[in-house]
Design an enzyme around this catalytic site. Structure first.
Site, short mmCIF file in Angstrom:
data_model
loop_
_atom_site.label_atom_id
_atom_site.label_comp_id
_atom_site.label_asym_id
_atom_site.label_seq_id
_atom_site.Cartn_x
_atom_site.Cartn_y
_atom_site.Cartn_z
CB CYS A 36 1.84 -1.23 -1.68
SG CYS A 36 1.55 -1.18 0.09
CB CYS A 90 4.50 -0.45 1.00
SG CYS A 90 3.21 -1.68 1.01
CG ASP A 91 6.40 1.51 -2.02
OD1 ASP A 91 7.18 1.09 -1.15
OD2 ASP A 91 5.97 0.81 -2.94
#
Ligand code: NAP
Length: 304
Positions: free
Chosen positions: A133, A136-137
Site C-alpha cells: 500500500c 499508507c507507507d
C-alpha cells in the site's frame, strides 16, 4: 431478529448495496471486519469515476460513500469479521466475531486482497520495507529508492504516486510490456523518476532491520543481480476474500465467486458483487453497479 438482507463487506459494492437496500426500506445490516472503505480507502486517487473531473482521494470517496449510506439509515457493524455462512430454514445464519446474525438474503461483497510474491524475505520484511500500500507507507520513503513489482494498473498508478515522494522508482515487470491502461503507461514513460527493469522477477528480498537490497533475475538471460533498495511495493494482482465461504459455493479456479447474470451464486438467496466475484472488470464503478443490482434483486426476492 431476522434481517431481510445482510451485506458482508463495506467496500464500494457493499456500501452501494446498503444505500439501495436502505432506500427500499429493507431490514438491512452491513458487516465489515475493519472500517468501511475497502481497497478504495487505500488508493491514493480515483480519476475514472464519472462525476469527479478533478479526481478524488480514495479515502474521501470511501468516507462520502459511508456517510451517504448512513444518511439513509444503513446499520453498519464495524470490526465484525464474518467466519461462516450456513443455510437455515428461513434463510441464512452468519457466524461473526461478534455473534450470530440471521438473514433471509445475503450479499457477499468481501472484495480482494493483494497477491503475495511468495519469495524469501517478503514476509519477514513486510512492514519493514515491504508494502502492499503506497498510500499508507509511501511517506516513509521520502527521497529514497523504491521498487514497484508488477505491470498492471495498480503497479503503475502507485509508481506514479511514489515518484512524487521518493528519489527514484524502479518498476520490475516479468514481461516487456505493461498491462496497465495506456494513459497510465504514457505518464510513467514520461516520468523522469521512473525507470523499468523488463522481463525480470524478484527472487529474494534482503536486509537486516529493514530492507537493504533485492535479488533480480532476468528471465531471458537467466542472470541474477543484486540491487540496493529501501522499499519494495508489490502489486501483482488480487486474491478474492472468499476462503471463509462454504466449499460448495461455486468459485472459479482462482477462488472468485461464480454467479448467474443476476449475481446469484449457486446458493439461492446468496448474491455476490464487486471484486470477490468472477467478473470482467474490477473497478469502483462496476463494484458499485453490482452492489446496486444485487440490492434491487434482493428487494424483489424479499418483497416479491
Ligand atoms: P492485475 O491487473 O492483475 O495486474 C497484475 C500485474 O502483476 C500484471 O502486470 C502481471 O503480469 C503481474 N504479475 C502477476 N503475477 C505475478 C508474479 N507472480 N510475479 C510478478 N509479476 C506478476 O492486478 P492489479 O494491477 O492489482 O489490478 C487488479 C484489478 O483492479 C484490475 O482489473 C485493474 O484494472 C483494476 N484496477 C484499476 C485501477 C484504475 O482503473 N485506475 C487501479 C487499480 C486497479 P502480466 O502482465 O505478465 O500478467
Amino acid at each position: 431478529m431476522i434481517y431481510d438482507f445482510a451485506i458482508v463487506g463495506g467496500g464500494p459494492a457493499g456500501l452501494t448495496a446498503g444505500i439501495y437496500a436502505s432506500r427500499a426500506r429493507l431490514k438491512v445490516v452491513l458487516l465489515e471486519k475493519g472500517v468501511p472503505g475497502g481497497q478504495i480507502a487505500t488508493t491514493e486517487r480515483i480519476e475514472n469515476f464519472p462525476g469527479f473531473p478533478d479526481g478524488i482521494s480514495g479515502l474521501d470517496f470511501a468516507s462520502l460513500l459511508e456517510k451517504q449510506a448512513r444518511n439513509f439509515g444503513l446499520e453498519i457493524r464495524n470490526l465484525t469479521e464474518v467466519k461462516a455462512l450456513k443455510r437455515v430454514k428461513f434463510g441464512y445464519e452468519i457466524e461473526t466475531s461478534d455473534g450470530v446474525i440471521h438473514s433471509k438474503i445475503v450479499l457477499i461483497a468481501t472484495g480482494a486482497s493483494p497477491t503475495k510474491l511468495g519469495i524469501k524475505g517478503e514476509k519477514e520484511f513486510t512492514g519493514r520495507g515491504v508494502s502492499y500500500c503506497a498510500t499508507c507507507d509511501g511517506a516513509f520513503f521520502k527521497e529514497k529508492k523504491v521498487m514497484v513489482v508488477g505491470g498492471g494498473d495498480s503497479a503503475i498508478e502507485e509508481a506514479l504516486y511514489l515518484s512524487r515522494i521518493a528519489a527514484e522508482v524502479t518498476v520490475v515487470h516479468r514481461r516487456d510490456q505493461l498491462r496497465a491502461t495506456k494513459i497510465l503507461q504514457e505518464r510513467a514513460f514520461e516520468n523522469p523518476k521512473i525507470n523499468f527493469i523488463w522481463n525480470s522477477h524478484l527472487i529474494e528480498i534482503k536486509g537486516e532491520e529493514k530492507v537493504k537490497s533485492v535479488v533480480i533475475k532476468n528471465k531471458i538471460s537467466g542472470k541474477e543481480r543484486e540491487m540496493e533498495i529501501d522499499g519494495v511495493f508489490i502489486y501483482i494482482g488480487l486474491q478474492p476474500n472468499s476462503e471463509w465461504l462454504p466449499e460448495d459455493i461455486r468459485r472459479d479456479e482462482r477462488g472468485f465467486i461464480v454467479t448467474d447474470e443476476n449475481l446469484m451464486t449457486n446458493w439461492r438467496g446468496v448474491f455476490a458483487a464487486g471484486d470477490v466475484r468472477a467478473n470482467q472488470l474490477k473497478q469502483v464503478i462496476t463494484a458499485a453497479a453490482e452492489g446496486a443490482l444485487a440490492a434491487s434483486l434482493a428487494e424483489k426476492f424479499v418483497v416479491g
